[in-house]
Each structure stands twice: as C-alpha cells, then as structure tokens.
Write an enzyme that holds these catalytic residues in place. Structure first.
Site, PDB file in Angstrom:
ATOM      1  N   CYS A 111       0.810  -1.130  -0.061  1.00  0.00           N
ATOM      2  CA  CYS A 111      -0.051  -0.076   0.178  1.00  0.00           C
ATOM      3  C   CYS A 111       0.914   1.169  -0.170  1.00  0.00           C
ATOM      4  CB  CYS A 111      -0.978  -0.131   1.165  1.00  0.00           C
ATOM      5  SG  CYS A 111      -2.050  -1.395   1.230  1.00  0.00           S
ATOM      6  N   HIS A 236      -3.430   7.208   3.064  1.00  0.00           N
ATOM      7  CA  HIS A 236      -3.670   5.963   2.263  1.00  0.00           C
ATOM      8  C   HIS A 236      -5.191   5.515   2.927  1.00  0.00           C
ATOM      9  CE1 HIS A 236      -4.062   1.829   1.281  1.00  0.00           C
ATOM     10  NE2 HIS A 236      -3.690   1.293   2.368  1.00  0.00           N
ATOM     11  N   ASN A 266     -10.429  -0.222   0.634  1.00  0.00           N
ATOM     12  CA  ASN A 266      -8.795  -0.103   0.515  1.00  0.00           C
ATOM     13  C   ASN A 266      -8.135  -0.665  -0.892  1.00  0.00           C
ATOM     14  OD1 ASN A 266      -5.865  -0.368   0.660  1.00  0.00           O
ATOM     15  ND2 ASN A 266      -6.305  -1.263   2.872  1.00  0.00           N
TER      16      ASN A 266
HETATM   17  O1  UT7 Z   1      -3.550  -1.299   3.623  1.00  0.00           O
HETATM   18  C1  UT7 Z   1      -3.553  -2.612   4.195  1.00  0.00           C
HETATM   19  C2  UT7 Z   1      -3.961  -2.497   5.722  1.00  0.00           C
HETATM   20  N1  UT7 Z   1      -4.743  -2.978   6.500  1.00  0.00           N
HETATM   21  C3  UT7 Z   1      -5.251  -2.169   7.532  1.00  0.00           C
HETATM   22  O2  UT7 Z   1      -5.045  -1.208   7.505  1.00  0.00           O
HETATM   23  C4  UT7 Z   1      -6.171  -2.877   8.527  1.00  0.00           C
HETATM   24  C5  UT7 Z   1      -5.876  -2.393   9.699  1.00  0.00           C
HETATM   25  N2  UT7 Z   1      -6.840  -2.829  10.830  1.00  0.00           N
HETATM   26  C6  UT7 Z   1      -8.069  -2.754  10.654  1.00  0.00           C
HETATM   27  O3  UT7 Z   1      -8.528  -1.782  10.037  1.00  0.00           O
HETATM   28  C7  UT7 Z   1      -9.128  -3.209  11.934  1.00  0.00           C
HETATM   29  O4  UT7 Z   1      -8.206  -4.001  12.685  1.00  0.00           O
HETATM   30  C8  UT7 Z   1     -10.327  -4.051  11.310  1.00  0.00           C
HETATM   31  C9  UT7 Z   1     -11.136  -3.381  10.311  1.00  0.00           C
HETATM   32  C10 UT7 Z   1      -9.491  -5.196  10.214  1.00  0.00           C
HETATM   33  C11 UT7 Z   1     -10.999  -4.870  12.203  1.00  0.00           C
HETATM   34  O5  UT7 Z   1     -11.358  -3.881  13.196  1.00  0.00           O
HETATM   35  P1  UT7 Z   1     -11.221  -4.021  14.865  1.00  0.00           P
HETATM   36  O6  UT7 Z   1     -11.778  -3.037  15.401  1.00  0.00           O
HETATM   37  O7  UT7 Z   1      -9.608  -4.243  14.964  1.00  0.00           O
HETATM   38  O8  UT7 Z   1     -12.020  -5.281  14.912  1.00  0.00           O
HETATM   39  P2  UT7 Z   1     -11.241  -6.782  15.802  1.00  0.00           P
HETATM   40  O9  UT7 Z   1     -10.298  -7.304  14.845  1.00  0.00           O
HETATM   41  O10 UT7 Z   1     -11.006  -6.359  17.243  1.00  0.00           O
HETATM   42  O11 UT7 Z   1     -12.508  -7.539  15.697  1.00  0.00           O
HETATM   43  C12 UT7 Z   1     -13.727  -7.164  16.799  1.00  0.00           C
HETATM   44  C13 UT7 Z   1     -14.685  -8.226  16.296  1.00  0.00           C
HETATM   45  C14 UT7 Z   1     -14.011  -9.609  16.512  1.00  0.00           C
HETATM   46  O12 UT7 Z   1     -14.845 -10.596  16.958  1.00  0.00           O
HETATM   47  P3  UT7 Z   1     -14.805 -11.233  18.507  1.00  0.00           P
HETATM   48  O13 UT7 Z   1     -13.535 -11.995  18.282  1.00  0.00           O
HETATM   49  O14 UT7 Z   1     -14.634  -9.788  19.480  1.00  0.00           O
HETATM   50  O15 UT7 Z   1     -16.178 -11.956  18.666  1.00  0.00           O
HETATM   51  C15 UT7 Z   1     -14.046 -10.165  14.766  1.00  0.00           C
HETATM   52  O16 UT7 Z   1     -14.343 -11.396  14.455  1.00  0.00           O
HETATM   53  O17 UT7 Z   1     -15.338  -8.206  14.762  1.00  0.00           O
HETATM   54  C16 UT7 Z   1     -15.466  -9.292  14.549  1.00  0.00           C
HETATM   55  N3  UT7 Z   1     -15.297  -8.989  13.077  1.00  0.00           N
HETATM   56  C17 UT7 Z   1     -16.380  -8.782  12.150  1.00  0.00           C
HETATM   57  N4  UT7 Z   1     -17.654  -8.631  12.806  1.00  0.00           N
HETATM   58  C18 UT7 Z   1     -18.617  -8.362  11.449  1.00  0.00           C
HETATM   59  C19 UT7 Z   1     -14.171  -8.846  12.092  1.00  0.00           C
HETATM   60  N5  UT7 Z   1     -14.476  -8.674  10.888  1.00  0.00           N
HETATM   61  C20 UT7 Z   1     -15.932  -8.704  10.804  1.00  0.00           C
HETATM   62  C21 UT7 Z   1     -16.700  -8.203   9.924  1.00  0.00           C
HETATM   63  N6  UT7 Z   1     -18.149  -8.343  10.319  1.00  0.00           N
HETATM   64  N7  UT7 Z   1     -16.502  -8.159   8.706  1.00  0.00           N
END
Ligand code: UT7
Length: 311
Positions: A111, A236, A266
């Site tokens: 990215c 980004h 993204n």
């Molecule tokens: O350019 C590439 C770079 N990549 C990025 O910039 C990604 C950076 N990270 C992020 O943007 C965030 O970490 C995410 C958007 C990927 C995830 O958000 P988060 O607030 O960090 O969520 P989390 O990973 O802490 O997950 C919270 C909960 C989890 O459930 P449990 O384990 O608490 O029961 C996940 O399983 O949200 C769940 N979850 C979802 N729920 C509904 C993860 N993805 C989804 C989804 N829909 N699509």
C-alpha cells in the site's frame, strides 16, 4: 526547478459490491463495516486484469499531463498483484501505450507503493536523467481474497491511479519525502500459502496509527514547514479510524483530509492517487496548496511526501 506531479488519472472497474452484498455471503453487517472501517462499497474487477486497470489509468494521466507516451522516459508500476511474476505490468503497459523510448519496471511496496514509486521518480527527474516518468499504483487484490474470511474480504477494492512526474515551476513540487520499512512486522500482513491475504488487523492498526502520524510530521519538518502550513492531507485509504488518528495528530479539521474510502474500500497502492484525482475534481486541492501524502502497508512499509501542488 523541482520534480512534481504534472498530470494524474485514475481508473476503477465498473462493478460495485456494496456492504449489503457482503451481508448475503458473510456473517457481517453494513453497520459493522461502516463504523469499523468507513467503507460503504468497493469496485471489483471481473473481466479485467491488473495490467488493464493500470493501462486505463495511465492513458488518463498522460492525457491530463498533455504529453505523449513516446515522451515517457521511465515507467514505474507499484503493485503486489501483477498479472504474473514476469513480464512486469510496467512492460505490459509500455507495449500497449507505445511508450517506446524508455525503461519499465515494477516495484513492490504494497500500500506504500505510490509513495515509493513517486519518490524514485522524483530522484530521476531532479538528477535530470528523464523529462517525464509515468508512475502507476495499481491493485487487483480481490483475486487474493478469501471470500469466506470476514476479517479481510470486506476491506479491499480494485483500482488504479497514475501520475506523470516532471519538472514544475519554481517553488512547487515535491518538497520532502520519507520512506521506511520494518521487515520484522511482515508476518502481520502477507499472502498465505493459499495466496490469500492474511492480516493481523489489530497489529496492523496499531502500527498504522503510530506510523502515519510520525511520517506525516517528519516530512513536514524536512520541508521546513510546520503543521499549520499544511492545507490538505491525503492518507492511504485503509480504515477511516486510522486516517482520523493521523488527521488529529496534525491538528487538521475534517474538511482538510481526503476521504474516498467509502466509495472504493482499500485499493492499496492505488488509493492515494485515486483520492487526489477525486479531490482535484471536487476542488479540494488547489494550486499552491501544501499537501501531505502518507501511506503504510505490507512489508511492513511506510512513506510520506510533502508537496506544493501545481505544475
Ligand atoms: O492497507 C492494508 C492495511 N490493513 C489495514 O489497514 C487494516 C488495519 N486494521 C483494521 O482496519 C481493523 O483492525 C479491522 C477493520 C480489520 C478490524 O477492526 P477491529 O476494530 O480491529 O476489530 P477486531 O479485529 O478487534 O474484531 C472485533 C470483532 C471480532 O469478534 P470477536 O472476536 O470480538 O467476537 C471479529 O471477529 O469483530 C469481528 N469482525 C467482524 N464482525 C462483523 C471482524 N470482521 C468482521 C466483519 N463483520 N466484517
């Protein structure tokens, strides 16, 4: 005279996939995706390859710059989703454009690719090696998505942006750059053995929040400027919460940050260029504005550029 962007273009494929479409195939919701990422829809390439997206953005950039393909001295394509390992996407589009008077290569910085490629181009322009360099940031990441993984599938979209780098008038152009890498974090964001995107979202999130702010401040300082001098920030487009953290670090109001993630998701190496095109069309970036571009991505890599906009 300094190197700067003298023309810019984008291309996104026609098909749009909304959050509602994901609700049908995954255990997710429009509300979750919007509030956690800022994404509302993304464009998906069905019958087009990475080189097709790159070619179309390149045509638009050359037209915008008012130069012909024969005038291009070097093509640098930033991508991690080439059609194949070789020939490079740069060589593929070199043929299609008829850019028969120069070199062509791909670079891999995920990215951060647009920032890396533009910085390389700047060096060749400032050393008077070439008059014009075509930089492309392009990605078809949806071909590497596990559509059953809700952690990653909802995040990415396909697209391309291209910029012509050349000499601009006194005082304008690229004022400073920063490139960085930390291979120890490579494990947090990579292609797995099935060629699917694997991501430790929380680790990447923490890294991105820290690095975006630091890199942006670093290029501002290197340019001999202060936060107060910055007119516009183009981060980004990975996650609205990461972008907001960078904006707050610079003390900028909401309207001074580019926000296109809701439309495209993204798009990795393409996202910064796509944002600039849309912001120019919307009149949000104007001649002589001080703008800061900042990105991060797999590698881990990061980079930033400060520039005074205009030819
Ligand atoms: O350019 C590439 C770079 N990549 C990025 O910039 C990604 C950076 N990270 C992020 O943007 C965030 O970490 C995410 C958007 C990927 C995830 O958000 P988060 O607030 O960090 O969520 P989390 O990973 O802490 O997950 C919270 C909960 C989890 O459930 P449990 O384990 O608490 O029961 C996940 O399983 O949200 C769940 N979850 C979802 N729920 C509904 C993860 N993805 C989804 C989804 N829909 N699509």
């Amino acid at each position: 005279m300094n190197a700067g962007i003298i023309g810019i273009g984008k291309y996104v494929p026609e098909k749009i996939m909304t959050n509602a479409d994901f609700e049908k195939i995954l255990d997710t919701s429009d509300e979750w995706i919007r509030s956690r990422t800022g994404i509302e829809q993304r464009h998906i390439a069905e019958n087009e390859e990475t080189s097709d997206l790159a070619y179309k953005a390149a045509v638009n950039a050359l037209e915008n710059a008012g130069i012909t393909a024969e005038q291009v001295g070097l093509i640098i394509v930033a991508t991690v989703t080439q059609d194949q390992n070789f020939p490079s996407v740069a060589c593929q589009i070199q043929e299609r454009l008829g850019a028969s008077n120069g070199g062509a290569m791909d670079i891999s910085a995920a990215c951060s690719g647009f920032i890396y490629a533009t910085t390389i181009a700047q060096q060749f322009i400032n050393s008077n090696s070439y008059d014009y360099i075509l930089v492309v940031g392009v990605e078809k990441l949806t071909k590497n998505i596990d559509w059953t993984d809700r952690n990653t599938a909802i995040l990415f979209g396909d697209g391309a942006s291209a910029a012509v780098i050349g000499k601009v008038s006194e005082g304008r152009g690229i004022l400073s750059f920063e490139l960085g890498a930390d291979g120890t974090g490579g494990k947090h964001l990579k292609l797995d053995e099935k060629q699917h995107v694997y991501m430790n979202g929380r680790e990447v999130f923490k890294f991105a929040v820290r690095q975006m702010g630091e890199s942006a401040l670093s290029v501002i300082e290197k340019a001999g400027l202060t936060k107060e001098d910055v007119d516009y920030l183009v981060p980004h487009q990975a996650n609205i919460r990461i972008m907001e953290a960078a904006r707050e670090r610079l003390g900028l109001p909401e309207e001074k940050m580019s926000k296109t993630i809701q439309k495209y998701g993204n798009t990795s190496a393409a996202s910064i260029g796509i944002s600039i095109v849309d912001d120019l069309e919307a009149g949000k970036i104007k001649d002589d504005d001080i703008i800061v571009l900042v990105g991060f991505g797999g590698g881990l890599t990061w980079g930033a550029l400060a520039m005074k906009w205009g030819k």
